[in-house]
Design a protein around this motif. Structure first.
Motif, PDB file in Angstrom:
ATOM      1  N   PRO A   1       0.790  -1.236   0.000  1.00 30.51           N
ATOM      2  CA  PRO A   1       0.000   0.000   0.000  1.00 30.51           C
ATOM      3  C   PRO A   1       0.821   1.284   0.000  1.00 30.51           C
ATOM      4  O   PRO A   1       0.404   2.284  -0.587  1.00 30.51           O
ATOM      5  N   ASP A   2       1.989   1.272   0.642  1.00 32.31           N
ATOM      6  CA  ASP A   2       2.772   2.504   0.757  1.00 32.31           C
ATOM      7  C   ASP A   2       4.033   2.503  -0.093  1.00 32.31           C
ATOM      8  O   ASP A   2       4.917   3.335   0.085  1.00 32.31           O
ATOM      9  N   GLY A   3       4.133   1.552  -1.034  1.00 32.90           N
ATOM     10  CA  GLY A   3       5.322   1.536  -1.886  1.00 32.90           C
ATOM     11  C   GLY A   3       5.589   0.173  -2.474  1.00 32.90           C
ATOM     12  O   GLY A   3       4.763  -0.745  -2.396  1.00 32.90           O
ATOM     13  N   GLU A   4       6.770   0.036  -3.072  1.00 32.38           N
ATOM     14  CA  GLU A   4       7.158  -1.197  -3.730  1.00 32.38           C
ATOM     15  C   GLU A   4       7.913  -2.115  -2.775  1.00 32.38           C
ATOM     16  O   GLU A   4       8.766  -1.660  -2.002  1.00 32.38           O
ATOM     17  N   GLY A   5       7.606  -3.403  -2.866  1.00 31.93           N
ATOM     18  CA  GLY A   5       8.342  -4.376  -2.074  1.00 31.93           C
ATOM     19  C   GLY A   5       9.825  -4.388  -2.404  1.00 31.93           C
ATOM     20  O   GLY A   5      10.654  -4.791  -1.574  1.00 31.93           O
ATOM     21  N   SER A   6      10.171  -3.935  -3.616  1.00 27.66           N
ATOM     22  CA  SER A   6      11.584  -3.878  -3.993  1.00 27.66           C
ATOM     23  C   SER A   6      12.375  -2.953  -3.073  1.00 27.66           C
ATOM     24  O   SER A   6      13.585  -3.136  -2.885  1.00 27.66           O
ATOM     25  N   GLU A   7      11.713  -1.971  -2.472  1.00 28.13           N
ATOM     26  CA  GLU A   7      12.388  -1.092  -1.514  1.00 28.13           C
ATOM     27  C   GLU A   7      12.746  -1.859  -0.245  1.00 28.13           C
ATOM     28  O   GLU A   7      13.812  -1.639   0.347  1.00 28.13           O
ATOM     29  N   VAL A   8      11.860  -2.775   0.163  1.00 28.39           N
ATOM     30  CA  VAL A   8      12.153  -3.632   1.318  1.00 28.39           C
ATOM     31  C   VAL A   8      13.361  -4.508   0.998  1.00 28.39           C
ATOM     32  O   VAL A   8      14.276  -4.664   1.819  1.00 28.39           O
ATOM     33  N   LEU A   9      13.370  -5.088  -0.194  1.00 29.82           N
ATOM     34  CA  LEU A   9      14.496  -5.924  -0.629  1.00 29.82           C
ATOM     35  C   LEU A   9      15.804  -5.130  -0.570  1.00 29.82           C
ATOM     36  O   LEU A   9      16.816  -5.603  -0.040  1.00 29.82           O
ATOM     37  N   LYS A  10      15.776  -3.928  -1.120  1.00 27.10           N
ATOM     38  CA  LYS A  10      16.974  -3.088  -1.164  1.00 27.10           C
ATOM     39  C   LYS A  10      17.489  -2.789   0.243  1.00 27.10           C
ATOM     40  O   LYS A  10      18.695  -2.910   0.511  1.00 27.10           O
TER      41      LYS A  10
ATOM     42  N   LEU B   1      20.140 -12.815   4.360  1.00 26.69           N
ATOM     43  CA  LEU B   1      19.167 -13.876   4.623  1.00 26.69           C
ATOM     44  C   LEU B   1      18.312 -14.147   3.373  1.00 26.69           C
ATOM     45  O   LEU B   1      18.202 -13.285   2.495  1.00 26.69           O
ATOM     46  N   PRO B   2      17.717 -15.333   3.257  1.00 25.27           N
ATOM     47  CA  PRO B   2      16.922 -15.668   2.065  1.00 25.27           C
ATOM     48  C   PRO B   2      15.676 -14.797   1.948  1.00 25.27           C
ATOM     49  O   PRO B   2      14.966 -14.572   2.931  1.00 25.27           O
ATOM     50  N   ILE B   3      15.424 -14.322   0.734  1.00 29.21           N
ATOM     51  CA  ILE B   3      14.215 -13.546   0.433  1.00 29.21           C
ATOM     52  C   ILE B   3      13.512 -14.177  -0.758  1.00 29.21           C
ATOM     53  O   ILE B   3      14.095 -14.311  -1.832  1.00 29.21           O
ATOM     54  N   LEU B   4      12.266 -14.586  -0.549  1.00 26.04           N
ATOM     55  CA  LEU B   4      11.444 -15.176  -1.599  1.00 26.04           C
ATOM     56  C   LEU B   4      10.404 -14.138  -2.011  1.00 26.04           C
ATOM     57  O   LEU B   4       9.583 -13.729  -1.192  1.00 26.04           O
ATOM     58  N   VAL B   5      10.465 -13.695  -3.251  1.00 32.12           N
ATOM     59  CA  VAL B   5       9.515 -12.699  -3.757  1.00 32.12           C
ATOM     60  C   VAL B   5       8.241 -13.399  -4.209  1.00 32.12           C
ATOM     61  O   VAL B   5       8.286 -14.421  -4.910  1.00 32.12           O
ATOM     62  N   LEU B   6       7.118 -12.833  -3.817  1.00 29.18           N
ATOM     63  CA  LEU B   6       5.805 -13.374  -4.163  1.00 29.18           C
ATOM     64  C   LEU B   6       5.047 -12.276  -4.894  1.00 29.18           C
ATOM     65  O   LEU B   6       4.767 -11.228  -4.328  1.00 29.18           O
ATOM     66  N   SER B   7       4.719 -12.504  -6.179  1.00 25.08           N
ATOM     67  CA  SER B   7       4.119 -11.415  -6.941  1.00 25.08           C
ATOM     68  C   SER B   7       3.266 -11.921  -8.094  1.00 25.08           C
ATOM     69  O   SER B   7       3.497 -13.008  -8.620  1.00 25.08           O
ATOM     70  N   ALA B   8       2.300 -11.089  -8.495  1.00 22.77           N
ATOM     71  CA  ALA B   8       1.469 -11.387  -9.664  1.00 22.77           C
ATOM     72  C   ALA B   8       2.200 -11.053 -10.959  1.00 22.77           C
ATOM     73  O   ALA B   8       1.745 -11.422 -12.044  1.00 22.77           O
TER      74      ALA B   8
ATOM     75  N   ASP C   1      15.200  -8.922 -12.879  1.00 25.31           N
ATOM     76  CA  ASP C   1      15.504  -7.687 -12.165  1.00 25.31           C
ATOM     77  C   ASP C   1      15.556  -7.930 -10.661  1.00 25.31           C
ATOM     78  O   ASP C   1      16.500  -7.503  -9.978  1.00 25.31           O
ATOM     79  N   LEU C   2      14.555  -8.624 -10.120  1.00 21.96           N
ATOM     80  CA  LEU C   2      14.522  -8.861  -8.679  1.00 21.96           C
ATOM     81  C   LEU C   2      15.641  -9.793  -8.234  1.00 21.96           C
ATOM     82  O   LEU C   2      16.245  -9.590  -7.180  1.00 21.96           O
TER      83      LEU C   2
ATOM     84  N   ASP D   1      14.646 -16.196  -4.646  1.00 18.15           N
ATOM     85  CA  ASP D   1      13.684 -16.988  -5.414  1.00 18.15           C
ATOM     86  C   ASP D   1      12.487 -16.107  -5.731  1.00 18.15           C
ATOM     87  O   ASP D   1      12.296 -15.049  -5.125  1.00 18.15           O
ATOM     88  N   TYR D   2      11.667 -16.562  -6.688  1.00 19.75           N
ATOM     89  CA  TYR D   2      10.543 -15.764  -7.173  1.00 19.75           C
ATOM     90  C   TYR D   2       9.389 -16.713  -7.475  1.00 19.75           C
ATOM     91  O   TYR D   2       9.542 -17.649  -8.254  1.00 19.75           O
ATOM     92  N   VAL D   3       8.262 -16.499  -6.831  1.00 13.29           N
ATOM     93  CA  VAL D   3       7.069 -17.319  -7.048  1.00 13.29           C
ATOM     94  C   VAL D   3       5.950 -16.421  -7.566  1.00 13.29           C
ATOM     95  O   VAL D   3       5.660 -15.371  -6.979  1.00 13.29           O
ATOM     96  N   SER D   4       5.342 -16.819  -8.668  1.00 12.05           N
ATOM     97  CA  SER D   4       4.282 -16.016  -9.279  1.00 12.05           C
ATOM     98  C   SER D   4       2.919 -16.394  -8.717  1.00 12.05           C
ATOM     99  O   SER D   4       2.633 -17.568  -8.474  1.00 12.05           O
ATOM    100  N   LYS D   5       2.074 -15.384  -8.516  1.00  6.87           N
ATOM    101  CA  LYS D   5       0.677 -15.612  -8.121  1.00  6.87           C
ATOM    102  C   LYS D   5      -0.154 -15.889  -9.371  1.00  6.87           C
ATOM    103  O   LYS D   5       0.083 -15.260 -10.407  1.00  6.87           O
ATOM    104  N   PRO D   6      -1.136 -16.768  -9.286  1.00  8.60           N
ATOM    105  CA  PRO D   6      -1.454 -17.656  -8.163  1.00  8.60           C
ATOM    106  C   PRO D   6      -0.407 -18.764  -8.036  1.00  8.60           C
ATOM    107  O   PRO D   6       0.241 -19.110  -9.018  1.00  8.60           O
TER     108      PRO D   6
END
Length: 231
Positions: free
Chosen positions: A57-66, A74-81, A90-91, A98-103
């Motif tokens: 809601p307040d921004g991009e998850g990529s900012e959290v990653l950065k 530590l391991p970061i698994l991105v979850l995105s549509a 890019d991520l 790792d990267y998991v697509s929704k659904p």
């Protein structure tokens, strides 16, 4: 000891589903629904793994990653549509593991979480703790590559890749075979994972030994030496 997983997701149904499934596997789950809350929770609890949604809601998850990557590996698994390869590349290049697509299938996601946690602190049982090939020496136990006195610290996946390539120096190994050996069967088509990993390794190695990792179209990668030296 139970691992703590931070779930950064603004969809309450997905948060609940993940918490139930991961809790059933013995993991302790904490959650956050925004960039600000994610960074605050991360600093407070120091989780072992982060599941990160990109659209918050307040921004991009990529900012959290950065921000996390500024202080932690530590391991970061991105979850995105977002399911375009360019988004995944890019991520991953920014530091996602790792990267998991929704659904997504919850069983597959749980398996990927287990693999990431296992690989973050892998138990390496090599037949040889060190392997010498030409000018280089790979110390698998210490995760270091030594080139004529220079010591290069390696990430776990970088060690695994060099371990596979140096077992048979000079022989090409296909991208799919490397994916199978390093990431498992679920990633046999994710060739961008290998490309990113090789690019990262070359940045570390090329200043000391240019073109050590050789690419051959349709054949894969190899260590560009003729034969190993005896220990």
């Amino acid at each position: 000891m139970s691992h703590t997983i931070l779930i950064v997701e603004d969809d309450a149904n997905i948060r609940q589903m993940l918490s139930i499934a991961l809790g059933a596997e013995g993991y302790q789950c904490i959650d956050a629904t925004s960039v600000r809350e994610a960074l605050s929770t991360f600093s407070q609890y120091h989780p072992d793994l982060v599941i990160l949604d990109l659209g918050l809601p307040d921004g991009e998850g990529s900012e959290v990653l950065k921000r996390i990557r500024e202080t932690s590996r530590l391991p970061i698994l991105v979850l995105s549509a977002r399911d375009q390869e360019i988004d995944k590349v890019d991520l991953l290049s920014r530091g996602a593991n790792d990267y998991v697509s929704k659904p997504f299938g919850i069983r597959e996601l749980v398996i990927r979480v287990k693999v990431l946690l296992r690989d973050f602190n892998p138990v390496v049982e090599p037949t040889m703790p060190t392997r010498k090939i030409g000018k280089i020496e790979l110390d698998i136990t210490e995760r270091r590559l030594r080139i004529e006195g220079e010591s290069i610290v390696l990430a776990p996946k970088e060690v695994q890749l060099l371990d596979e390539l140096t077992k048979h120096p000079g022989a090409f190994i296909s991208q799919k075979e490397l994916l199978r050996r390093i990431w498992g069967l679920h990633h046999s088509e994710d060739t961008h994972y290998i490309r990113i990993l090789v690019r990262q390794l070359r940045k570390k190695i090329d200043p000391f030994e240019k073109d050590l990792i050789e690419t051959m179209p349709k054949q894969g990668y190899r260590i560009a030496v003729d034969k190993p030296e005896a220990n």
